[in-house]
Enzyme design. Sequence first.
Site, PDB file in Angstrom:
ATOM      1  N   ARG A  67       9.530  16.537  22.854  1.00  0.00           N
ATOM      2  CA  ARG A  67       8.406  16.238  21.947  1.00  0.00           C
ATOM      3  C   ARG A  67       8.097  17.440  21.069  1.00  0.00           C
ATOM      4  O   ARG A  67       7.718  17.297  19.905  1.00  0.00           O
ATOM      5  CB  ARG A  67       7.194  15.786  22.768  1.00  0.00           C
ATOM      6  CG  ARG A  67       7.430  14.395  23.368  1.00  0.00           C
ATOM      7  CD  ARG A  67       6.380  14.010  24.360  1.00  0.00           C
ATOM      8  NE  ARG A  67       5.103  13.722  23.723  1.00  0.00           N
ATOM      9  CZ  ARG A  67       3.985  13.507  24.416  1.00  0.00           C
ATOM     10  NH1 ARG A  67       4.015  13.584  25.740  1.00  0.00           N
ATOM     11  NH2 ARG A  67       2.853  13.235  23.802  1.00  0.00           N
ATOM     12  N   ILE A 101      -1.941  15.571  21.131  1.00  0.00           N
ATOM     13  CA  ILE A 101      -1.604  16.947  21.516  1.00  0.00           C
ATOM     14  C   ILE A 101      -0.734  17.615  20.453  1.00  0.00           C
ATOM     15  O   ILE A 101      -0.262  18.720  20.634  1.00  0.00           O
ATOM     16  CB  ILE A 101      -0.863  16.937  22.879  1.00  0.00           C
ATOM     17  CG1 ILE A 101       0.439  16.120  22.800  1.00  0.00           C
ATOM     18  CG2 ILE A 101      -1.768  16.383  23.975  1.00  0.00           C
ATOM     19  CD1 ILE A 101       1.290  16.188  24.077  1.00  0.00           C
ATOM     20  N   HIS A 117      -6.957  16.139  25.447  1.00  0.00           N
ATOM     21  CA  HIS A 117      -5.831  16.077  26.383  1.00  0.00           C
ATOM     22  C   HIS A 117      -4.927  17.291  26.269  1.00  0.00           C
ATOM     23  O   HIS A 117      -3.780  17.240  26.687  1.00  0.00           O
ATOM     24  CB  HIS A 117      -5.038  14.783  26.147  1.00  0.00           C
ATOM     25  CG  HIS A 117      -5.841  13.564  26.490  1.00  0.00           C
ATOM     26  ND1 HIS A 117      -5.524  12.306  26.044  1.00  0.00           N
ATOM     27  CD2 HIS A 117      -6.964  13.427  27.214  1.00  0.00           C
ATOM     28  CE1 HIS A 117      -6.415  11.443  26.501  1.00  0.00           C
ATOM     29  NE2 HIS A 117      -7.303  12.100  27.204  1.00  0.00           N
ATOM     30  N   CYS A 150       2.542  36.106  38.104  1.00  0.00           N
ATOM     31  CA  CYS A 150       2.739  35.755  39.523  1.00  0.00           C
ATOM     32  C   CYS A 150       3.959  36.487  40.080  1.00  0.00           C
ATOM     33  O   CYS A 150       3.933  37.015  41.205  1.00  0.00           O
ATOM     34  CB  CYS A 150       2.935  34.243  39.672  1.00  0.00           C
ATOM     35  SG  CYS A 150       1.435  33.297  39.383  1.00  0.00           S
TER      36      CYS A 150
HETATM   37  C1  BV8 Z   1      -8.924  11.216  34.834  1.00  0.00           C
HETATM   38  C2  BV8 Z   1      -1.506  13.894  27.560  1.00  0.00           C
HETATM   39  C3  BV8 Z   1     -10.062  11.680  36.815  1.00  0.00           C
HETATM   40  C4  BV8 Z   1      -0.157  13.592  28.067  1.00  0.00           C
HETATM   41  C5  BV8 Z   1      -2.672  11.872  28.064  1.00  0.00           C
HETATM   42  C6  BV8 Z   1      -4.620   5.731  38.530  1.00  0.00           C
HETATM   43  C7  BV8 Z   1      -4.256   7.020  38.911  1.00  0.00           C
HETATM   44  C8  BV8 Z   1      -4.735   8.154  38.261  1.00  0.00           C
HETATM   45  C9  BV8 Z   1      -5.617   7.990  37.183  1.00  0.00           C
HETATM   46  C10 BV8 Z   1      -5.958   6.701  36.822  1.00  0.00           C
HETATM   47  C11 BV8 Z   1      -5.485   5.581  37.466  1.00  0.00           C
HETATM   48  N1  BV8 Z   1      -5.999   4.482  36.867  1.00  0.00           N
HETATM   49  C12 BV8 Z   1      -6.785   4.863  35.820  1.00  0.00           C
HETATM   50  C13 BV8 Z   1      -6.781   6.196  35.805  1.00  0.00           C
HETATM   51  C14 BV8 Z   1      -7.472   7.015  34.868  1.00  0.00           C
HETATM   52  C15 BV8 Z   1      -6.434   7.463  33.853  1.00  0.00           C
HETATM   53  C16 BV8 Z   1      -6.176   6.324  32.897  1.00  0.00           C
HETATM   54  O1  BV8 Z   1      -7.002   6.053  32.056  1.00  0.00           O
HETATM   55  N2  BV8 Z   1      -5.017   5.668  33.056  1.00  0.00           N
HETATM   56  C17 BV8 Z   1      -4.672   4.547  32.196  1.00  0.00           C
HETATM   57  C18 BV8 Z   1      -3.146   4.481  32.025  1.00  0.00           C
HETATM   58  C19 BV8 Z   1      -5.228   3.281  32.816  1.00  0.00           C
HETATM   59  N3  BV8 Z   1      -7.014   8.579  33.165  1.00  0.00           N
HETATM   60  C20 BV8 Z   1      -6.736   9.797  33.604  1.00  0.00           C
HETATM   61  O2  BV8 Z   1      -5.955  10.042  34.491  1.00  0.00           O
HETATM   62  C21 BV8 Z   1      -7.514  10.902  32.913  1.00  0.00           C
HETATM   63  N4  BV8 Z   1      -8.106  11.724  33.914  1.00  0.00           N
HETATM   64  O3  BV8 Z   1      -9.273  10.068  34.872  1.00  0.00           O
HETATM   65  O4  BV8 Z   1      -9.291  12.144  35.729  1.00  0.00           O
HETATM   66  C22 BV8 Z   1     -10.401  12.881  37.573  1.00  0.00           C
HETATM   67  C23 BV8 Z   1     -11.727  13.295  37.588  1.00  0.00           C
HETATM   68  C24 BV8 Z   1     -12.045  14.405  38.336  1.00  0.00           C
HETATM   69  C25 BV8 Z   1     -11.042  15.107  39.022  1.00  0.00           C
HETATM   70  C26 BV8 Z   1      -9.703  14.690  38.960  1.00  0.00           C
HETATM   71  C27 BV8 Z   1      -9.367  13.573  38.231  1.00  0.00           C
HETATM   72  C28 BV8 Z   1      -6.578  11.765  32.094  1.00  0.00           C
HETATM   73  C29 BV8 Z   1      -6.063  10.949  30.929  1.00  0.00           C
HETATM   74  C30 BV8 Z   1      -5.263  11.849  30.024  1.00  0.00           C
HETATM   75  C31 BV8 Z   1      -3.794  11.564  30.195  1.00  0.00           C
HETATM   76  N5  BV8 Z   1      -3.054  12.338  29.210  1.00  0.00           N
HETATM   77  N6  BV8 Z   1      -2.080  12.636  27.157  1.00  0.00           N
HETATM   78  C32 BV8 Z   1       0.798  13.440  26.932  1.00  0.00           C
HETATM   79  O5  BV8 Z   1       0.365  13.135  25.797  1.00  0.00           O
HETATM   80  O6  BV8 Z   1       1.990  13.609  27.208  1.00  0.00           O
HETATM   81  S1  BV8 Z   1      -3.011  10.282  27.632  1.00  0.00           S
HETATM   82  C33 BV8 Z   1      -1.870   9.847  26.452  1.00  0.00           C
HETATM   83  O7  BV8 Z   1      -1.792   8.455  26.435  1.00  0.00           O
HETATM   84  C34 BV8 Z   1      -2.304  10.228  25.089  1.00  0.00           C
HETATM   85  O8  BV8 Z   1      -2.930  11.471  25.012  1.00  0.00           O
HETATM   86  C35 BV8 Z   1      -3.204   9.126  24.706  1.00  0.00           C
HETATM   87  O9  BV8 Z   1      -4.506   9.368  25.115  1.00  0.00           O
HETATM   88  C36 BV8 Z   1      -2.692   7.997  25.557  1.00  0.00           C
HETATM   89  C37 BV8 Z   1      -2.034   7.029  24.632  1.00  0.00           C
HETATM   90  O10 BV8 Z   1      -3.083   6.392  24.075  1.00  0.00           O
HETATM   91  P1  BV8 Z   1      -3.212   6.262  22.487  1.00  0.00           P
HETATM   92  O11 BV8 Z   1      -3.441   7.586  21.873  1.00  0.00           O
HETATM   93  O12 BV8 Z   1      -4.237   5.222  22.289  1.00  0.00           O
HETATM   94  O13 BV8 Z   1      -1.800   5.794  21.977  1.00  0.00           O
HETATM   95  P2  BV8 Z   1      -1.176   4.347  22.131  1.00  0.00           P
HETATM   96  O14 BV8 Z   1       0.264   4.437  21.784  1.00  0.00           O
HETATM   97  O15 BV8 Z   1      -1.587   3.785  23.453  1.00  0.00           O
HETATM   98  O16 BV8 Z   1      -1.930   3.463  21.011  1.00  0.00           O
HETATM   99  C38 BV8 Z   1      -1.705   3.728  19.642  1.00  0.00           C
HETATM  100  C39 BV8 Z   1      -2.657   2.828  18.895  1.00  0.00           C
HETATM  101  O17 BV8 Z   1      -2.579   3.139  17.515  1.00  0.00           O
HETATM  102  C40 BV8 Z   1      -2.323   1.350  19.027  1.00  0.00           C
HETATM  103  O18 BV8 Z   1      -3.521   0.632  19.218  1.00  0.00           O
HETATM  104  C41 BV8 Z   1      -1.707   0.991  17.671  1.00  0.00           C
HETATM  105  O19 BV8 Z   1      -2.038  -0.327  17.277  1.00  0.00           O
HETATM  106  C42 BV8 Z   1      -2.390   1.955  16.756  1.00  0.00           C
HETATM  107  N7  BV8 Z   1      -1.613   2.357  15.586  1.00  0.00           N
HETATM  108  C43 BV8 Z   1      -0.269   2.530  15.493  1.00  0.00           C
HETATM  109  N8  BV8 Z   1       0.040   2.950  14.242  1.00  0.00           N
HETATM  110  C44 BV8 Z   1      -1.132   3.045  13.562  1.00  0.00           C
HETATM  111  C45 BV8 Z   1      -2.186   2.676  14.410  1.00  0.00           C
HETATM  112  N9  BV8 Z   1      -3.482   2.658  14.020  1.00  0.00           N
HETATM  113  C46 BV8 Z   1      -3.743   3.024  12.746  1.00  0.00           C
HETATM  114  N10 BV8 Z   1      -2.788   3.400  11.872  1.00  0.00           N
HETATM  115  C47 BV8 Z   1      -1.472   3.424  12.235  1.00  0.00           C
HETATM  116  N11 BV8 Z   1      -0.549   3.795  11.342  1.00  0.00           N
END
Ligand code: BV8
Length: 252
Positions: A67, A101, A117, A150
Site C-alpha cells: 500500500r 491512512i 486510524h 529495544c
Molecule cells: C475498536 C486501518 C474496541 C487499517 C481501519 C470483532 C472483533 C474485533 C472488533 C470488532 C468486532 N466486531 C466489530 C468490531 C469493532 C470493529 C469494527 O467496526 N469492525 C467492523 C468490520 C464490523 N472496530 C474496531 O475494531 C475498531 N476498534 O472497536 O476497538 C476497543 C476498545 C477498547 C480497547 C480495545 C479495543 C478499530 C477500527 C479501525 C480499523 N482500522 N483502518 C488499514 O486501513 O489498513 S478500518 C479500515 O476499514 C479503514 O480505515 C476504513 O475505516 C475501513 C473501510 O471503511 P471505509 O473507509 O468506509 O471504506 P469502504 O471501502 O468500506 O467504503 C468506501 C465507501 O466509499 C463506499 O460506501 C463507496 O460507495 C464510497 N465511494 C467509493 N468511491 C467513491 C465513494 N464515495 C464518494 N466518491 C467516490 N468517488
Amino acid sequence: MVRPAQIKLDPRTHVMVLTGAGVSAESGIPTFRGSAGLWEEHRVEDVASPAGFLRDPALVWRFYSERRAAAKDVRPNAGHAALAALEEQLGDRFLLATQNIDGLHQAAGSRRVIEMHGSLWKTRCSRCDRPAFDDRDSYTAQNLPGCAQCDARGDFALLRPHIVWFGEALASEDLARIDAFLRPGAGTRLVFVSCGTSGMVQPAAGIARVARSRGAETWLVNLESPDNAGDFEHTVMGKSGELLPQLFAVTG
Ligand code: BV8
C-alpha cells in the site's frame, strides 16, 4: 443539470466532516469494500489486526509495504482540495476526521485533520513506547524491521505500522477532540458531513448518530447507500471529487 443541494454556511455554523476510503478512490487508491474487504484472498480484518501481526508479521508488512508503494506517487483530488479550502474559510469552526491512512488530506493542505486510524507513513515499535516516526520504506520477509532501542537493551521487538488495527482502541485524545467539537456553544449551528465511507467500521460510523443527537444537521455524500444511511437527514449521491467542490456555500 439540476444543481444538487448546497449546505449554506453562515458565521455561526461549525462543520465536521468524516471521510473514508471513497474520497481517495478518484486519486486511484482502491477502497476496501470495492474488493469486498479482501486482499490476496485475506480478509482485511484478519491482516489489519494484532493477532494477524503476531501470526504472520511478514504478511502484514507485505500488505502495508504494497500500500505504501501504491500510494507514494498518488495525488489528492478535487474532493480533498475542496475540504482544505473549506478549512481555510472556516478556521477553527471546521474539523476533519478521516478514517484514511493515505495522508492525502494533508497533501491537499488540510491541517485540522484527525487521522482516526493512524497513518500509512508512520512506523512504531510493537513493544516500547518510543514515539512513532516517519517511514515510507517497504519491508520483505527477509528484512522485517526491528526496534534499535529495544535491541540496545538486549530485547528484540519488531517495528509495526502506526495504524489502528481491528480490535485496537482509537486514541482517546482523538475521540475526545471529536466529542468536544460536537459540543458547540449555545447559538451555534452544527453541520456533520460523512463522505466516502461505507459506515461499517465503528466507532467512526457511529459519529453521525452522536452528532444528530446533539442537534447537528447531518449530510451524507457518497457513491452508494452506506450501512448507516438512516442516520442522515440529507443525502447527496455521487462522486466526492465532483460533489464536494460545490457542496458548501459560505455566506457572510
Ligand atoms: C475498536 C486501518 C474496541 C487499517 C481501519 C470483532 C472483533 C474485533 C472488533 C470488532 C468486532 N466486531 C466489530 C468490531 C469493532 C470493529 C469494527 O467496526 N469492525 C467492523 C468490520 C464490523 N472496530 C474496531 O475494531 C475498531 N476498534 O472497536 O476497538 C476497543 C476498545 C477498547 C480497547 C480495545 C479495543 C478499530 C477500527 C479501525 C480499523 N482500522 N483502518 C488499514 O486501513 O489498513 S478500518 C479500515 O476499514 C479503514 O480505515 C476504513 O475505516 C475501513 C473501510 O471503511 P471505509 O473507509 O468506509 O471504506 P469502504 O471501502 O468500506 O467504503 C468506501 C465507501 O466509499 C463506499 O460506501 C463507496 O460507495 C464510497 N465511494 C467509493 N468511491 C467513491 C465513494 N464515495 C464518494 N466518491 C467516490 N468517488
